[in-house]
Scaffold this motif. Structure first.
Motif, mmCIF file in Angstrom:
data_model
loop_
_atom_site.group_PDB
_atom_site.id
_atom_site.type_symbol
_atom_site.label_atom_id
_atom_site.label_comp_id
_atom_site.label_asym_id
_atom_site.label_seq_id
_atom_site.Cartn_x
_atom_site.Cartn_y
_atom_site.Cartn_z
ATOM 1 N N GLU A 110 111.305 62.817 85.979
ATOM 2 C CA GLU A 110 110.043 63.573 86.114
ATOM 3 C C GLU A 110 110.038 64.363 87.427
ATOM 4 O O GLU A 110 109.693 65.558 87.463
ATOM 5 C CB GLU A 110 108.876 62.571 86.087
ATOM 6 C CG GLU A 110 107.511 63.128 86.399
ATOM 7 C CD GLU A 110 106.434 62.024 86.369
ATOM 8 O OE1 GLU A 110 106.751 60.881 85.967
ATOM 9 O OE2 GLU A 110 105.293 62.313 86.752
ATOM 10 N N PHE A 160 120.339 61.456 82.204
ATOM 11 C CA PHE A 160 120.223 61.321 80.749
ATOM 12 C C PHE A 160 121.503 60.751 80.151
ATOM 13 O O PHE A 160 121.461 59.852 79.295
ATOM 14 C CB PHE A 160 119.889 62.669 80.102
ATOM 15 C CG PHE A 160 119.911 62.622 78.600
ATOM 16 C CD1 PHE A 160 118.873 62.036 77.903
ATOM 17 C CD2 PHE A 160 121.001 63.113 77.889
ATOM 18 C CE1 PHE A 160 118.906 61.950 76.515
ATOM 19 C CE2 PHE A 160 121.040 63.030 76.512
ATOM 20 C CZ PHE A 160 119.989 62.447 75.815
ATOM 21 N N SER A 218 113.347 65.175 80.191
ATOM 22 C CA SER A 218 114.786 65.467 80.067
ATOM 23 C C SER A 218 114.997 66.754 79.274
ATOM 24 O O SER A 218 115.932 67.518 79.544
ATOM 25 C CB SER A 218 115.505 64.321 79.347
ATOM 26 O OG SER A 218 115.427 63.138 80.095
ATOM 27 N N ARG A 220 112.140 53.958 82.024
ATOM 28 C CA ARG A 220 111.112 54.658 82.792
ATOM 29 C C ARG A 220 111.517 56.100 83.114
ATOM 30 O O ARG A 220 112.688 56.407 83.273
ATOM 31 C CB ARG A 220 110.852 53.925 84.117
ATOM 32 C CG ARG A 220 110.175 52.593 83.958
ATOM 33 C CD ARG A 220 109.544 52.161 85.271
ATOM 34 N NE ARG A 220 109.166 50.762 85.249
ATOM 35 C CZ ARG A 220 108.094 50.284 84.622
ATOM 36 N NH1 ARG A 220 107.303 51.102 83.972
ATOM 37 N NH2 ARG A 220 107.820 49.001 84.651
ATOM 38 N N PRO A 221 110.498 56.981 83.301
ATOM 39 C CA PRO A 221 110.755 58.411 83.478
ATOM 40 C C PRO A 221 110.740 58.945 84.917
ATOM 41 O O PRO A 221 111.161 60.075 85.144
ATOM 42 C CB PRO A 221 109.549 59.028 82.761
ATOM 43 C CG PRO A 221 108.435 58.067 83.087
ATOM 44 C CD PRO A 221 109.086 56.700 83.053
ATOM 45 N N GLU A 258 107.705 60.415 77.763
ATOM 46 C CA GLU A 258 108.045 60.872 79.117
ATOM 47 C C GLU A 258 109.527 61.159 79.319
ATOM 48 O O GLU A 258 109.905 62.272 79.663
ATOM 49 C CB GLU A 258 107.576 59.836 80.132
ATOM 50 C CG GLU A 258 106.077 59.559 80.045
ATOM 51 C CD GLU A 258 105.584 58.771 81.229
ATOM 52 O OE1 GLU A 258 105.510 59.346 82.320
ATOM 53 O OE2 GLU A 258 105.290 57.566 81.078
ATOM 54 N N VAL A 259 110.382 60.133 79.130
ATOM 55 C CA VAL A 259 111.804 60.331 79.460
ATOM 56 C C VAL A 259 112.370 61.477 78.641
ATOM 57 O O VAL A 259 113.016 62.391 79.171
ATOM 58 C CB VAL A 259 112.620 59.048 79.205
ATOM 59 C CG1 VAL A 259 114.087 59.278 79.559
ATOM 60 C CG2 VAL A 259 112.055 57.883 79.998
ATOM 61 N N TRP A 275 109.176 56.001 76.475
ATOM 62 C CA TRP A 275 110.505 56.618 76.294
ATOM 63 C C TRP A 275 110.351 57.951 75.556
ATOM 64 O O TRP A 275 110.913 58.971 75.938
ATOM 65 C CB TRP A 275 111.391 55.645 75.518
ATOM 66 C CG TRP A 275 112.633 56.223 74.886
ATOM 67 C CD1 TRP A 275 112.843 56.435 73.550
ATOM 68 C CD2 TRP A 275 113.829 56.637 75.559
ATOM 69 N NE1 TRP A 275 114.096 56.965 73.350
ATOM 70 C CE2 TRP A 275 114.724 57.093 74.565
ATOM 71 C CE3 TRP A 275 114.229 56.677 76.888
ATOM 72 C CZ2 TRP A 275 115.993 57.588 74.860
ATOM 73 C CZ3 TRP A 275 115.485 57.156 77.185
ATOM 74 C CH2 TRP A 275 116.354 57.611 76.176
#
Ligand SMILES: *[C@@H]1O[C@H](CO)[C@@H](O)[C@H](O)[C@H]1NC(C)=O
Ligand SMILES: *[C@@H]1O[C@H](CO)[C@@H](O)[C@H](O)[C@H]1NC(C)=O
Ligand SMILES: *[C@@H]1O[C@H](CO)[C@@H](O)[C@H](O)[C@H]1NC(C)=O
Ligand SMILES: *[C@@H]1O[C@H](CO)[C@@H](O)[C@H](O)[C@H]1NC(C)=O
Ligand SMILES: *[C@@H]1O[C@H](CO)[C@@H](O)[C@H](O)[C@H]1NC(C)=O
Ligand SMILES: *[C@@H]1O[C@H](CO)[C@@H](O)[C@H](O)[C@H]1NC(C)=O
Ligand SMILES: *[C@@H]1O[C@H](CO)[C@@H](O)[C@H](O)[C@H]1NC(C)=O
Ligand SMILES: *[C@@H]1O[C@H](CO)[C@@H](O)[C@H](O)[C@H]1NC(C)=O
Ligand SMILES: *[C@@H]1O[C@H](CO)[C@@H](O)[C@H](O)[C@H]1NC(C)=O
Ligand SMILES: *[C@@H]1O[C@H](CO)[C@@H](O)[C@H](O)[C@H]1NC(C)=O
Ligand SMILES: *[C@@H]1O[C@H](CO)[C@@H](O)[C@H](O)[C@H]1NC(C)=O
Length: 542
Positions: A434, A456, A499, A429-430, A494-495, A491
């Motif tokens: 975020e 990360f 990142s 999840r992000p 968003e993540v 993934w």
């Protein structure tokens, strides 16, 4: 696109909807005036918010490249073993179809690939997209998930490839197909709104055009408006906007009044027959979250049409600060937001809810309200604490700070950290990263870049396996406990995007701390161009 504009005009005339005469020059939105100036000594920036640094710290480009490398690993694994299925199963090198088998990862990854300049990957995606048959699916279609991942991904790519990244693709048919496929998809979905109230069904069975469920959720109803209005503005077909705006109207004027236990904070379930709320349970977590998120994002999208949504966001934000903010007894300097059932608080939160810090910061910068920015930064600090507390450096799916319900085996953990773990999984999840992203863009404080990098590194160290990255079962065991063999499409969307963007240089799609944003990110992190008068803004005000 002339063809679509003409068709849109005809549709508007034929449907008899009043034409709103707003043109692009008439909006009050301020224009982006180039990269912000770094803070000068002894200078108080406006509203006390320092602008982002003009030049990020020197480590940032290397960090950004490391995120791009993770994107490539994830994409290559997906492309080799799962494409065009929805997701990669990285442990077994297989694919799965949890999102109707239309290639969810290929569309969710597209806007990230574009921002990362991954031209070969973009080409693979663009040749695939025109071949998707939206009619063909065996499984139940979620109106919400399909909207935020597929529709959002297509519209974002279309905006980017007809705007700042127009040079990346020569084949204009591929670009046009993004919008055509978005229309086809919405046309397949739109019967969802054919309920007595206009509040849609979320769960659709395409084969017999039925909808399931007597009720729909707050987030699943309230997280359609950005994508469907954007589609309406790009095509000129006002039906898309009218459908979602009618549904949204029940959320903005909630009934019965008992379903709004605090001003602006509402229940989580709506009867699709009547449009009435059926409970008073809610908060900023899963099931309700992105309804609040989109209230302020619609104002960013178009401050003329969506002023009323901004007013509702302010009510929700003020009530959250006044009634839901809560500090754990063992760590009084941390702030979390409680959930509620009626006016009774439940001292629990979640990874999903951790977008709230970023949302408060966005609202604060857009509305020039330092108090919202400061409160958002407090929430960011609370969510950061859920990451630093665990053995992996990744925060849990769900946690609580209720001192009366701590399991005995977590008493030590609770005393050290202020909360205990209710669900130890991590599903790529992000939300925490975020919120770091918004915190960094608003303050220019490199601490948030460091926090995002730490997260990360922890995620890369723990979830990388086989041909990609996998969800894990236990963030509080070194190694993550076990891999559940699933690489979520978000993934990519968003993540990896947040990142990357937090370490990357200035670009017009970056969130601007001062609030003069050119783009607004949908809840799946797909950047959508803010309204600039396309289609004449024919869909009326809400
Ligand atoms: C791969 O996944 C498909 C669809 O999910 C499944 O039918 C098939 O049995 C799996 N193959 C292997 C070798 O696990
Ligand atoms: C994007 O990638 C292409 C090669 O695929 C390269 O020629 C170009 O310079 C890159 N653009 C940027 C802005 O990095
Ligand atoms: C559904 O989408 C397909 C394209 O995948 C299109 O041919 C079809 O017309 C759409 N169905 C409806 C009801 O609009
Ligand atoms: C799309 O799928 C539907 C349902 O499976 C099928 O009837 C139709 O022929 C397909 N369309 C194309 C162009 O393959
Ligand atoms: C506009 O969108 C609606 C809703 O999907 C659709 O039924 C209608 O056919 C579209 N109008 C045109 C002219 O395509
Ligand atoms: C539609 O299809 C679903 C799934 O096959 C089935 O459960 C439902 O009863 C059908 N509804 C109607 C009205 O045929
Ligand atoms: C929804 O409202 C209808 C009409 O009043 C009622 O018959 C039904 O029981 C309600 N369903 C739920 C789950 O509240
Ligand atoms: C929420 O409160 C209502 C009304 O007091 C009660 O009936 C319901 O059981 C509560 N729900 C939960 C999940 O606690
Ligand atoms: C805390 O937990 C106790 C025991 O489970 C429960 O009775 C109480 O309602 C909870 N209180 C809050 C505020 O969450
Ligand atoms: C990510 O993990 C891979 C595999 O363990 C490793 O080779 C790579 O160096 C890691 N990236 C960073 C930035 O640490
Ligand atoms: C670990 O996860 C795999 C799926 O990746 C599953 O097959 C296995 O049963 C799990 N093992 C344990 C001990 O839970």
């Amino acid at each position: 696109m002339v063809r679509l504009a003409v068709f849109g005009l005809l549709a508007a005339v034929a449907s008899g909807f009043p034409s709103n005469t707003l043109s692009s020059g008439e909006k009050g939105r301020r224009q982006y005036e180039g990269p912000p100036r770094p803070p000068q000594p002894h200078e108080t920036p406006p509203y006390g918010i320092p602008p982002p640094y003009e030049t990020p710290p020197p480590v940032a480009p290397l960090r950004a490249q490391a995120v791009v490398d993770a994107f490539k690993v994830s994409w290559d694994g997906y492309y080799e073993y799962a494409f065009p299925m929805d997701e990669l199963m990285p442990v077994s090198n297989n694919g799965s179809n949890s999102r109707n088998g239309w290639g969810a990862s290929a569309i969710d990854a597209l806007s990230t690939a574009l921002l990362m300049n991954q031209t070969t990957t973009v080409h693979q995606m663009l040749t695939y997209i025109p071949t998707i048959n939206w009619t063909s699916t065996d499984s139940t279609v979620s109106l919400f998930e399909t909207t935020i991942r597929y529709l959002g991904g297509l519209l974002s790519a279309y905006d980017l490839l007809t705007g700042p990244l127009v040079h990346l693709v020569d084949n204009t048919e591929h670009v046009d197909a993004l919008l055509t496929q978005a229309m086809h998809l919405a046309n397949n979905l739109s019967y969802a709104f054919e309920t007595p109230s206009g509040v849609p069904w979320n769960n659709l069975i395409f084969s017999n055009r039925t909808g399931q469920g007597a009720t729909n959720g707050l987030a699943t109803v309230g997280t359609l408006i950005l994508e469907w209005v954007r589609l309406s503005d790009l095509t000129g077909n006002t039906t898309y906007a009218n459908l979602v705006q009618r549904a949204e109207s029940y959320l903005l004027s909630p009934s019965p009044s008992s379903s709004e236990p605090f001003p602006g904070l509402v229940g989580s379930s709506i009867n699709v027959t009547t449009g009435l709320f059926t409970n008073a349970r809610g908060g900023w977590g899963g099931g309700t979250d992105s309804f609040y998120e989109y209230l302020i994002k619609m104002y960013v999208y178009d401050d003329h049409r969506y002023e009323m949504l901004k007013d509702r966001w302010i009510m929700a934000a003020d009530s959250s600060i006044k009634y839901l903010a809560s500090r754990p007894v063992t760590r009084q300097h941390l702030t979390f937001l409680a959930r509620y059932n009626g006016t009774e608080l439940i001292l629990e939160s979640s990874h999903l809810a951790c977008f709230h810090g970023g949302n408060f910061i966005l609202g604060g910068t857009v509305l020039e309200r330092q108090d919202y920015v400061d409160f958002g930064l407090e929430l960011v600090r609370g969510c950061h604490a859920t990451y630093t507390a665990t053995a992996t450096g990744i925060g849990p799916e769900a946690f609580s700070w209720n001192a009366s319900s701590v399991p005995t085996d977590q008493l030590d953990f609770f005393h050290r950290n202020g909360f205990y773990i209710k669900d130890a999984g991590y599903q790529l999840r992000p939300e925490v990263i975020e919120s770091y992203y918004y915190a960094y863009r608003a303050t220019g404080d490199a601490k948030y870049q460091d926090w995002a990098w730490d997260a990360f590194l922890a995620i890369n160290a723990t979830t990388r396996v086989g041909s990609g990255y996998s969800s894990i079962e236990d963030v509080d065991v070194v190694g993550g406990g076990n891999f559940t063999d699933f690489q979520e499409s978000f993934w990519f969307a968003e993540v990896l995007k947040y990142s990357y963007l937090i370490q990357a240089g200035e670009a017009e799609w970056q969130v601007v701390g001062q609030g003069n944003n050119e783009w607004v990110f949908n809840t799946e992190a797909h950047p959508v161009k803010v309204f600039g008068g396309e289609g004449g803004g024919r869909a009326g005000r809400l």
